[in-house]
Every structure is written in structure tokens, then in C-alpha cells.
Design a protein around this motif. Sequence first.
Motif, PDB file in Angstrom:
ATOM      1  N   ARG A 194     -21.956  -9.223 -22.872  1.00  0.00           N
ATOM      2  CA  ARG A 194     -23.202  -9.048 -23.188  1.00  0.00           C
ATOM      3  C   ARG A 194     -23.891 -10.137 -24.151  1.00  0.00           C
ATOM      4  N   GLN A 195     -23.001 -10.165 -24.868  1.00  0.00           N
ATOM      5  CA  GLN A 195     -23.265 -11.462 -25.887  1.00  0.00           C
ATOM      6  C   GLN A 195     -23.520 -12.873 -25.203  1.00  0.00           C
ATOM      7  N   LEU A 196     -22.539 -13.179 -24.337  1.00  0.00           N
ATOM      8  CA  LEU A 196     -22.674 -14.213 -23.287  1.00  0.00           C
ATOM      9  C   LEU A 196     -24.049 -14.273 -22.401  1.00  0.00           C
ATOM     10  N   ALA A 197     -24.378 -13.074 -21.995  1.00  0.00           N
ATOM     11  CA  ALA A 197     -25.541 -13.020 -21.358  1.00  0.00           C
ATOM     12  C   ALA A 197     -26.934 -13.039 -21.978  1.00  0.00           C
ATOM     13  N   ARG A 198     -26.675 -12.669 -23.164  1.00  0.00           N
ATOM     14  CA  ARG A 198     -27.891 -12.773 -24.334  1.00  0.00           C
ATOM     15  C   ARG A 198     -28.307 -14.287 -24.664  1.00  0.00           C
ATOM     16  N   ALA A 199     -27.033 -14.943 -24.804  1.00  0.00           N
ATOM     17  CA  ALA A 199     -27.086 -16.156 -25.047  1.00  0.00           C
ATOM     18  C   ALA A 199     -27.458 -17.423 -23.825  1.00  0.00           C
ATOM     19  N   GLY A 200     -27.468 -16.571 -22.808  1.00  0.00           N
ATOM     20  CA  GLY A 200     -27.702 -17.438 -21.618  1.00  0.00           C
ATOM     21  C   GLY A 200     -26.673 -18.401 -20.946  1.00  0.00           C
ATOM     22  N   GLN A 201     -25.571 -17.963 -21.407  1.00  0.00           N
ATOM     23  CA  GLN A 201     -24.371 -18.970 -21.189  1.00  0.00           C
ATOM     24  C   GLN A 201     -23.801 -18.470 -19.910  1.00  0.00           C
ATOM     25  N   TYR A 257     -14.138 -11.222 -34.947  1.00  0.00           N
ATOM     26  CA  TYR A 257     -12.959 -12.354 -34.444  1.00  0.00           C
ATOM     27  C   TYR A 257     -12.672 -12.052 -33.269  1.00  0.00           C
ATOM     28  N   ARG A 258     -12.067 -10.519 -32.825  1.00  0.00           N
ATOM     29  CA  ARG A 258     -11.655 -10.237 -31.510  1.00  0.00           C
ATOM     30  C   ARG A 258     -12.716 -10.621 -30.383  1.00  0.00           C
ATOM     31  N   GLY A 259     -13.726 -10.210 -30.744  1.00  0.00           N
ATOM     32  CA  GLY A 259     -14.996 -10.138 -29.723  1.00  0.00           C
ATOM     33  C   GLY A 259     -15.303 -11.575 -29.555  1.00  0.00           C
ATOM     34  N   LYS A 260     -15.216 -12.315 -30.440  1.00  0.00           N
ATOM     35  CA  LYS A 260     -15.463 -13.815 -30.258  1.00  0.00           C
ATOM     36  C   LYS A 260     -14.224 -14.563 -29.377  1.00  0.00           C
ATOM     37  N   LEU A 261     -13.128 -14.005 -29.666  1.00  0.00           N
ATOM     38  CA  LEU A 261     -12.051 -14.452 -28.823  1.00  0.00           C
ATOM     39  C   LEU A 261     -12.308 -14.175 -27.302  1.00  0.00           C
ATOM     40  N   MET A 262     -12.563 -13.026 -27.109  1.00  0.00           N
ATOM     41  CA  MET A 262     -12.850 -12.445 -25.818  1.00  0.00           C
ATOM     42  C   MET A 262     -13.968 -13.273 -25.199  1.00  0.00           C
ATOM     43  N   ALA A 263     -15.038 -13.337 -25.892  1.00  0.00           N
ATOM     44  CA  ALA A 263     -16.215 -14.142 -25.178  1.00  0.00           C
ATOM     45  C   ALA A 263     -15.655 -15.560 -25.148  1.00  0.00           C
ATOM     46  N   GLY A 264     -15.137 -16.446 -25.968  1.00  0.00           N
ATOM     47  CA  GLY A 264     -14.471 -17.656 -25.719  1.00  0.00           C
ATOM     48  C   GLY A 264     -13.610 -17.648 -24.560  1.00  0.00           C
ATOM     49  N   LEU A 265     -13.040 -16.713 -24.286  1.00  0.00           N
ATOM     50  CA  LEU A 265     -11.881 -16.822 -22.993  1.00  0.00           C
ATOM     51  C   LEU A 265     -12.980 -16.897 -21.822  1.00  0.00           C
ATOM     52  N   LEU A 266     -13.856 -15.860 -21.785  1.00  0.00           N
ATOM     53  CA  LEU A 266     -14.489 -15.662 -20.718  1.00  0.00           C
ATOM     54  C   LEU A 266     -15.431 -16.987 -20.168  1.00  0.00           C
TER      55      LEU A 266
END
Length: 264
Positions: free
Chosen positions: A13-20, A251-260
Motif C-alpha cells: 500500500r505504501q509503495l502504491a501511495r508513493a506512486g512507486q 523498520y520491518r515494513g520498510k525492509l519489506m517495501a525496500g525489497l519489493l
Amino acid sequence: MKGGNYMALEAIRQLARAGQQTKLPITYLLTSDEEVGSPSTRDLIEAEASRHRFVLVPEPARPDGGVVTGRYAIARFNLEATGRPSHAGARPGEGRSAIREMARKLIEIEDMTTEDCTFSVGVIRGGQWVNCVATTCSGEALSMAKRQEDLDRGVTNMLALSASSNDVQFKVTRGVTRPVWEANGKVAALYETARGIARDLGYDIPAQSSGGGSDGNFTGAMGIATLDGLGVQGAGAHTLDEHIIVDSLAYRGKLMAGLLAALG
């Protein structure tokens, strides 16, 4: 695991919100029977995994915040003892207790544990009336090994326990099995990508092979680059003290988003 499910979905969701835009399409697969070995979803898991380059499993992180790059092989067994009924007050000696036989076999099974292969009986159900010598008793056992050949020997030893003696029958049947998942070059490369992202966030994520099965057993055994233990950090799994470390969630959420975002 529910925390990891939510965290992985929130990362998307956060990646989508950021338009990434991610470099690869993402499939988010929820399975409802993982805790009992994924008997009805294994085919689906393997079919979806075969269409993807990477599999990220949001099982809980290790207690030190590390991730999982391999898992032990696991086999489940169904146990059944059948005795002979009698009146437990008037003629107890005429009966043959299935519960007694199950108790005896429980000790025999768990005494088979070695450093290479463990055995445990986790469920027992038996009897119906206290004044009747129990005719039936059922149970469930679990075996785990770091190497597939050790588990295979354990399975053979378990199945060999099926026997009849003193008018009591004991039967062992094999349940669901998770294959061993051993790290390979693709897993190592995926881990290094994750570790680099974690270090940029100010953390390290040690890697380990772990007991306790997950759906990563299936995808890892298929040779697909799989990284497990990417979920929430905490401790006390399967106990009354099970908890999440709240400070680790972002931190764990950012790690997952960073990997995706990074994988391609």
C-alpha cells in the motif's frame, strides 16, 4: 504471522501511495491452513511460485531480528490405538485400554529423538466414559530433521511402530510433509540484497536455517529464490507470552517495501 501478513500488505500500500512502480509484478497469496502443513494449498503455492522469480515469506523474524534462508524437513503422523472395552469398575481386567497403549507408545516415540531427528506427540484424544476401559485413542505426532535423509529414516521408524500385541492394535499413518529447504546461490543473492537494505536502515539481519515449517519449505525446495522470516519481530511464538516488539514494526515494513521495490 497475522502481524507479518498485515505488514506485507501495508508495504505494498505504501509503495502504491508513493506512486512507486515495482520492477516485477507482485502476487500476494494468503493461505489459511499453513499451521497444519498446508494440505489443501500446497498445489496452489507451488503453482504460483513457479510463475515468479522470488518468494518473500512474512513469517515472524527470528528473535534477533534475523531472517530465514532454509528450513528443516517436517513430517506429521496420525496415531491410532484400538483396544477392547470392559466395565472399568466391575471387570477392568477383561478390557485392553487403548489409552494405556497410546501412553506407552508416546514415550517410545519421543525417546526416538536424536540430534539429527526429533519426535514429539502433540495431540492425544481418547476414551468416552470413565467407567469403561477405553476402546479407542488417537493422537498426532511431529518429526523434524535438518536433512531430508534423516527425516526419511525417521518416517520409516515411525511407520514401523504399527503393530498388534495383547489384543491392542497400534497404527501409524503418514500425514502432511514439508520437504527440506536448503540455501543455494539464488537464496544467498536475495539475502544479500535484503541485508543491504537493512543496513541502509541502520540494522543487520543475520541469516539462519530454522526449524518450524513454513510455506517457504515448498518454494525453497523448488529451487526458487525464497527469503523467509521477513515479518514482525517479537518472541514467544506458540506460548502465552507471544508478543510483537512494537518499535520494530516501522523498520520491518520498510525492509519489506525496500525489497519489493528493489527486486527485478
